[in-house]
Design a protein around this motif. Structure first.
Motif, PDB file in Angstrom:
ATOM      1  N   ASP A 150     -71.496 -24.329 -18.939  1.00 26.92           N
ATOM      2  CA  ASP A 150     -70.055 -24.359 -18.767  1.00 26.92           C
ATOM      3  C   ASP A 150     -69.425 -25.427 -19.654  1.00 26.92           C
ATOM      4  O   ASP A 150     -68.368 -25.216 -20.236  1.00 26.92           O
ATOM      5  CB  ASP A 150     -69.690 -24.622 -17.302  1.00 26.92           C
ATOM      6  N   GLN A 151     -70.077 -26.570 -19.756  1.00 31.22           N
ATOM      7  CA  GLN A 151     -69.559 -27.627 -20.617  1.00 31.22           C
ATOM      8  C   GLN A 151     -69.569 -27.189 -22.072  1.00 31.22           C
ATOM      9  O   GLN A 151     -68.638 -27.457 -22.816  1.00 31.22           O
ATOM     10  CB  GLN A 151     -70.388 -28.893 -20.437  1.00 31.22           C
ATOM     11  N   ARG A 152     -70.630 -26.502 -22.490  1.00 33.70           N
ATOM     12  CA  ARG A 152     -70.701 -26.029 -23.868  1.00 33.70           C
ATOM     13  C   ARG A 152     -69.583 -25.030 -24.140  1.00 33.70           C
ATOM     14  O   ARG A 152     -68.932 -25.071 -25.178  1.00 33.70           O
ATOM     15  CB  ARG A 152     -72.058 -25.394 -24.144  1.00 33.70           C
ATOM     16  N   ARG A 153     -69.323 -24.127 -23.193  1.00 34.23           N
ATOM     17  CA  ARG A 153     -68.258 -23.134 -23.360  1.00 34.23           C
ATOM     18  C   ARG A 153     -66.912 -23.838 -23.466  1.00 34.23           C
ATOM     19  O   ARG A 153     -66.076 -23.482 -24.290  1.00 34.23           O
ATOM     20  CB  ARG A 153     -68.279 -22.162 -22.181  1.00 34.23           C
ATOM     21  N   VAL A 158     -75.074 -32.397 -21.414  1.00 31.43           N
ATOM     22  CA  VAL A 158     -74.353 -32.236 -22.662  1.00 31.43           C
ATOM     23  C   VAL A 158     -73.225 -33.246 -22.677  1.00 31.43           C
ATOM     24  O   VAL A 158     -72.403 -33.289 -21.765  1.00 31.43           O
ATOM     25  CB  VAL A 158     -73.777 -30.798 -22.798  1.00 31.43           C
ATOM     26  N   VAL A 159     -73.191 -34.087 -23.680  1.00 29.33           N
ATOM     27  CA  VAL A 159     -72.163 -35.102 -23.795  1.00 29.33           C
ATOM     28  C   VAL A 159     -71.177 -34.649 -24.864  1.00 29.33           C
ATOM     29  O   VAL A 159     -71.568 -34.334 -25.979  1.00 29.33           O
ATOM     30  CB  VAL A 159     -72.776 -36.468 -24.173  1.00 29.33           C
ATOM     31  N   TYR A 160     -69.903 -34.581 -24.492  1.00 24.43           N
ATOM     32  CA  TYR A 160     -68.892 -34.166 -25.442  1.00 24.43           C
ATOM     33  C   TYR A 160     -67.655 -35.014 -25.258  1.00 24.43           C
ATOM     34  O   TYR A 160     -67.482 -35.662 -24.238  1.00 24.43           O
ATOM     35  CB  TYR A 160     -68.575 -32.674 -25.321  1.00 24.43           C
ATOM     36  N   CYS A 161     -66.800 -34.988 -26.234  1.00 24.47           N
ATOM     37  CA  CYS A 161     -65.601 -35.795 -26.214  1.00 24.47           C
ATOM     38  C   CYS A 161     -64.373 -34.919 -26.006  1.00 24.47           C
ATOM     39  O   CYS A 161     -64.321 -33.794 -26.479  1.00 24.47           O
ATOM     40  CB  CYS A 161     -65.471 -36.561 -27.534  1.00 24.47           C
ATOM     41  N   CYS A 162     -63.396 -35.454 -25.355  1.00 17.09           N
ATOM     42  CA  CYS A 162     -62.102 -34.805 -25.120  1.00 17.09           C
ATOM     43  C   CYS A 162     -62.303 -33.583 -24.319  1.00 17.09           C
ATOM     44  O   CYS A 162     -61.798 -32.734 -23.977  1.00 17.09           O
ATOM     45  CB  CYS A 162     -61.383 -34.535 -26.410  1.00 17.09           C
TER      46      CYS A 162
END
Length: 108
Positions: free
Chosen positions: A9-12, A104-108
């Motif tokens: 879900d985070q990747r999407r 999964v680490v992502y920004c914004c």
């Protein structure tokens, strides 16, 4: 299994946000040639005083070794300080992470 579903879900969400950002930047970009300054390219700007201080320190680093007499070597114990710093950095680099393995680490 729940953590794996959350990472998908985070990747999407990340991919959707990236597509929106690319779409908005392509529509707002002007096709004519725009003038880009150095501060625009680098993303930061310094004041005149800060720039003068940095230039002054650079000149000191260049001129002072030519003017000052050579210094005696440091005590042998101080020579191990860089070795100690490097060993601590290596330990930190190979230390296990506290995040779960499939996070999964992502920004914004």
């Amino acid at each position: 299994m729940m953590v794996l579903k959350a990472s998908f879900d985070q990747r999407r969400h990340f991919e959707a946000a990236t597509e929106e950002r690319l779409a908005s930047s392509s529509t707002t970009r002007n096709t004519s040639t725009t003038k880009t300054t150095l501060t625009t390219v680098l993303g930061w700007s310094f004041g005149l005083k800060a720039l003068a201080v940095m230039v002054l320190f650079t000149l000191f680093l260049v001129v002072l070794p030519l003017v000052l007499p050579p210094l005696p070597p440091p005590p042998p114990l101080l020579l191990f300080v860089p070795v100690l710093i490097m060993s601590v950095l290596l330990l930190l680099a190979f230390a296990p992470s506290k995040l779960p393995p499939d996070a999964v680490v992502y920004c914004c």
